[in-house]
Design a protein around this motif. Structure first.
Motif, PDB file in Angstrom:
ATOM      1  N   VAL A  81      -2.853  -1.975 -24.512  1.00  0.00           N
ATOM      2  CA  VAL A  81      -2.395  -1.482 -23.318  1.00  0.00           C
ATOM      3  C   VAL A  81      -1.384  -2.311 -22.882  1.00  0.00           C
ATOM      4  CG1 VAL A  81      -2.900  -0.814 -20.877  1.00  0.00           C
ATOM      5  CG2 VAL A  81      -4.283   0.265 -22.912  1.00  0.00           C
ATOM      6  N   THR A  82      -1.940  -3.656 -22.802  1.00  0.00           N
ATOM      7  CA  THR A  82      -1.066  -4.740 -22.228  1.00  0.00           C
ATOM      8  C   THR A  82       0.350  -4.805 -23.076  1.00  0.00           C
ATOM      9  OG1 THR A  82      -2.955  -5.891 -21.569  1.00  0.00           O
ATOM     10  CG2 THR A  82      -0.714  -7.220 -21.466  1.00  0.00           C
ATOM     11  N   GLY A  83       0.298  -4.721 -24.169  1.00  0.00           N
ATOM     12  CA  GLY A  83       1.554  -4.814 -25.117  1.00  0.00           C
ATOM     13  C   GLY A  83       2.466  -3.726 -24.870  1.00  0.00           C
ATOM     14  N   VAL A  84       1.760  -2.391 -24.601  1.00  0.00           N
ATOM     15  CA  VAL A  84       2.630  -1.253 -24.248  1.00  0.00           C
ATOM     16  C   VAL A  84       3.283  -1.480 -23.048  1.00  0.00           C
ATOM     17  CG1 VAL A  84       2.758   1.101 -23.829  1.00  0.00           C
ATOM     18  CG2 VAL A  84       1.691   0.175 -25.837  1.00  0.00           C
ATOM     19  N   SER A  85       2.425  -1.862 -22.026  1.00  0.00           N
ATOM     20  CA  SER A  85       3.056  -2.021 -20.794  1.00  0.00           C
ATOM     21  C   SER A  85       4.432  -3.154 -20.314  1.00  0.00           C
ATOM     22  CB  SER A  85       2.148  -2.272 -19.645  1.00  0.00           C
ATOM     23  OG  SER A  85       1.343  -3.560 -20.129  1.00  0.00           O
ATOM     24  N   VAL A  86       3.975  -3.928 -21.292  1.00  0.00           N
ATOM     25  CA  VAL A  86       5.310  -5.299 -21.393  1.00  0.00           C
ATOM     26  C   VAL A  86       6.615  -4.565 -22.081  1.00  0.00           C
ATOM     27  CG1 VAL A  86       5.915  -7.361 -22.426  1.00  0.00           C
ATOM     28  CG2 VAL A  86       3.752  -7.177 -21.306  1.00  0.00           C
ATOM     29  N   ALA A  87       6.303  -3.575 -23.001  1.00  0.00           N
ATOM     30  CA  ALA A  87       7.517  -3.192 -23.691  1.00  0.00           C
ATOM     31  C   ALA A  87       8.155  -2.089 -22.617  1.00  0.00           C
ATOM     32  CB  ALA A  87       6.660  -2.421 -24.824  1.00  0.00           C
ATOM     33  N   VAL A  88       7.487  -1.453 -21.985  1.00  0.00           N
ATOM     34  CA  VAL A  88       8.006  -0.566 -20.882  1.00  0.00           C
ATOM     35  C   VAL A  88       8.816  -1.378 -19.854  1.00  0.00           C
ATOM     36  CG1 VAL A  88       7.378   1.221 -19.152  1.00  0.00           C
ATOM     37  CG2 VAL A  88       6.382   1.427 -21.274  1.00  0.00           C
ATOM     38  N   VAL A  89       8.077  -2.407 -19.433  1.00  0.00           N
ATOM     39  CA  VAL A  89       8.652  -3.117 -18.239  1.00  0.00           C
ATOM     40  C   VAL A  89      10.104  -3.726 -18.954  1.00  0.00           C
ATOM     41  CG1 VAL A  89       8.695  -5.435 -17.407  1.00  0.00           C
ATOM     42  CG2 VAL A  89       6.722  -3.545 -16.991  1.00  0.00           C
ATOM     43  N   ALA A  90      10.091  -4.037 -20.417  1.00  0.00           N
ATOM     44  CA  ALA A  90      11.345  -4.761 -20.833  1.00  0.00           C
ATOM     45  C   ALA A  90      12.418  -3.727 -21.112  1.00  0.00           C
ATOM     46  CB  ALA A  90      10.862  -5.291 -22.236  1.00  0.00           C
ATOM     47  N   VAL A  91      12.028  -2.464 -21.342  1.00  0.00           N
ATOM     48  CA  VAL A  91      12.909  -1.531 -21.337  1.00  0.00           C
ATOM     49  C   VAL A  91      13.775  -1.204 -20.229  1.00  0.00           C
ATOM     50  CG1 VAL A  91      13.365   0.984 -21.855  1.00  0.00           C
ATOM     51  CG2 VAL A  91      12.122  -0.523 -23.511  1.00  0.00           C
ATOM     52  N   VAL A  92      12.719  -1.002 -19.100  1.00  0.00           N
ATOM     53  CA  VAL A  92      13.193  -0.630 -17.746  1.00  0.00           C
ATOM     54  C   VAL A  92      14.237  -1.879 -16.986  1.00  0.00           C
ATOM     55  CG1 VAL A  92      12.543  -0.385 -15.288  1.00  0.00           C
ATOM     56  CG2 VAL A  92      11.492   0.715 -17.130  1.00  0.00           C
ATOM     57  N   LEU A  93      13.791  -3.149 -17.350  1.00  0.00           N
ATOM     58  CA  LEU A  93      14.572  -4.359 -16.921  1.00  0.00           C
ATOM     59  C   LEU A  93      15.961  -4.285 -17.653  1.00  0.00           C
ATOM     60  CD1 LEU A  93      12.092  -7.058 -16.496  1.00  0.00           C
ATOM     61  CD2 LEU A  93      13.229  -6.129 -14.778  1.00  0.00           C
ATOM     62  N   ARG A  94      16.101  -3.858 -19.037  1.00  0.00           N
ATOM     63  CA  ARG A  94      17.266  -3.879 -19.751  1.00  0.00           C
ATOM     64  C   ARG A  94      18.170  -2.695 -19.289  1.00  0.00           C
ATOM     65  NH1 ARG A  94      17.624  -1.842 -25.989  1.00  0.00           N
ATOM     66  NH2 ARG A  94      19.785  -2.272 -26.113  1.00  0.00           N
ATOM     67  N   LEU A  95      17.491  -1.585 -18.867  1.00  0.00           N
ATOM     68  CA  LEU A  95      18.475  -0.555 -18.168  1.00  0.00           C
ATOM     69  C   LEU A  95      19.202  -0.919 -16.859  1.00  0.00           C
ATOM     70  CD1 LEU A  95      16.192   2.611 -19.038  1.00  0.00           C
ATOM     71  CD2 LEU A  95      18.480   1.866 -20.246  1.00  0.00           C
ATOM     72  N   LEU A  96      18.296  -1.663 -16.141  1.00  0.00           N
ATOM     73  CA  LEU A  96      18.768  -2.114 -14.654  1.00  0.00           C
ATOM     74  C   LEU A  96      19.648  -3.093 -14.803  1.00  0.00           C
ATOM     75  CD1 LEU A  96      15.235  -2.331 -12.752  1.00  0.00           C
ATOM     76  CD2 LEU A  96      17.144  -0.946 -12.436  1.00  0.00           C
ATOM     77  N   VAL A  97      19.541  -4.019 -15.901  1.00  0.00           N
ATOM     78  CA  VAL A  97      20.404  -5.102 -16.163  1.00  0.00           C
ATOM     79  C   VAL A  97      22.026  -4.451 -16.571  1.00  0.00           C
ATOM     80  CG1 VAL A  97      21.106  -7.160 -17.405  1.00  0.00           C
ATOM     81  CG2 VAL A  97      19.059  -6.975 -16.513  1.00  0.00           C
ATOM     82  N   ASN A  98      21.891  -3.516 -17.662  1.00  0.00           N
ATOM     83  CA  ASN A  98      23.082  -2.870 -17.961  1.00  0.00           C
ATOM     84  C   ASN A  98      23.745  -2.175 -16.893  1.00  0.00           C
ATOM     85  OD1 ASN A  98      22.708  -3.870 -20.573  1.00  0.00           O
ATOM     86  ND2 ASN A  98      21.681  -1.861 -21.050  1.00  0.00           N
ATOM     87  N   ASP A  99      23.000  -1.436 -15.968  1.00  0.00           N
ATOM     88  CA  ASP A  99      23.573  -0.894 -14.795  1.00  0.00           C
ATOM     89  C   ASP A  99      24.434  -1.718 -13.962  1.00  0.00           C
ATOM     90  OD1 ASP A  99      22.849   1.674 -15.583  1.00  0.00           O
ATOM     91  OD2 ASP A  99      21.037   2.000 -14.435  1.00  0.00           O
ATOM     92  N   LEU A 100      23.715  -2.829 -13.606  1.00  0.00           N
ATOM     93  CA  LEU A 100      24.602  -4.037 -12.679  1.00  0.00           C
ATOM     94  C   LEU A 100      25.771  -4.489 -13.378  1.00  0.00           C
ATOM     95  CD1 LEU A 100      21.421  -6.125 -11.425  1.00  0.00           C
ATOM     96  CD2 LEU A 100      22.852  -4.476 -10.325  1.00  0.00           C
ATOM     97  N   HIS A 101      25.656  -4.541 -14.797  1.00  0.00           N
ATOM     98  CA  HIS A 101      26.778  -5.238 -15.499  1.00  0.00           C
ATOM     99  C   HIS A 101      28.101  -4.058 -15.307  1.00  0.00           C
ATOM    100  CE1 HIS A 101      25.532  -8.969 -16.579  1.00  0.00           C
ATOM    101  NE2 HIS A 101      24.603  -8.502 -17.325  1.00  0.00           N
ATOM    102  N   LYS A 102      27.733  -2.838 -15.310  1.00  0.00           N
ATOM    103  CA  LYS A 102      28.716  -1.684 -15.365  1.00  0.00           C
ATOM    104  C   LYS A 102      29.405  -1.518 -13.875  1.00  0.00           C
ATOM    105  CE  LYS A 102      27.138   0.991 -19.383  1.00  0.00           C
ATOM    106  NZ  LYS A 102      26.386   2.209 -19.885  1.00  0.00           N
ATOM    107  N   GLY A 103      28.738  -2.103 -13.047  1.00  0.00           N
ATOM    108  CA  GLY A 103      29.099  -2.031 -11.750  1.00  0.00           C
ATOM    109  C   GLY A 103      28.784  -0.492 -10.863  1.00  0.00           C
TER     110      GLY A 103
END
Length: 104
Positions: A81-103
Motif C-alpha cells: 500500500v505504501t509503494g502504491v501511494s508513493v507511485a500515485v504521488v509521484a505521478v501527480v507531482l509529475r503532472l503538476l510540474v509539467n503543467d507549470l512548465h507549459k505555463g
C-alpha cells in the motif's frame, strides 16, 4: 608479579656409574580397556505426552503459525500500500510540474 617462577634445578651431580647397566626388554602387555562410567541419573521429571496433551500442543503450534503468518501478511500488505501511494504521488507531482512548465 607477572614473571613466571621456575623450579630450581638440582645442584647435586648425578651419581657416577662404574658398571654398565643392561636393560632387558620387558614384554608389553596391552592396556586394559577403559571403563566407561555410567551416565548419572537425571533428577528431572520425564515428560510423557498423552493424546490430549499432544493434541493441545499441535493446536497451540498451529495457532502460533497462523498468528505469525497473519502478522507477516499484514506487513507485506502495508509495504504494498505504501509503494502504491508513493507511485500515485509521484505521478501527480509529475503532472503538476509539467503543467507549470507549459505555463497554464
Amino acid at each position: 608479579m607477572l614473571t613466571p617462577k621456575y623450579p630450581r634445578p638440582d645442584t647435586a651431580p648425578p651419581p657416577a656409574t662404574t658398571t654398565p647397566t643392561v636393560h632387558t626388554p620387558t614384554p608389553i602387555e596391552p592396556a586394559p580397556a577403559p571403563v566407561v562410567p555410567a551416565a548419572p541419573a537425571s533428577h528431572r521429571p520425564v515428560v510423557q505426552l498423552t493424546p490430549g496433551s499432544a493434541l493441545t500442543l499441535a493446536a497451540g503450534g498451529g495457532a502460533v503459525v497462523l498468528v505469525v503468518g497473519a502478522v507477516l501478511v499484514s506487513l507485506l500488505l502495508a509495504v504494498a500500500v505504501t509503494g502504491v501511494s508513493v507511485a500515485v504521488v509521484a505521478v501527480v507531482l509529475r503532472l503538476l510540474v509539467n503543467d507549470l512548465h507549459k505555463g497554464r
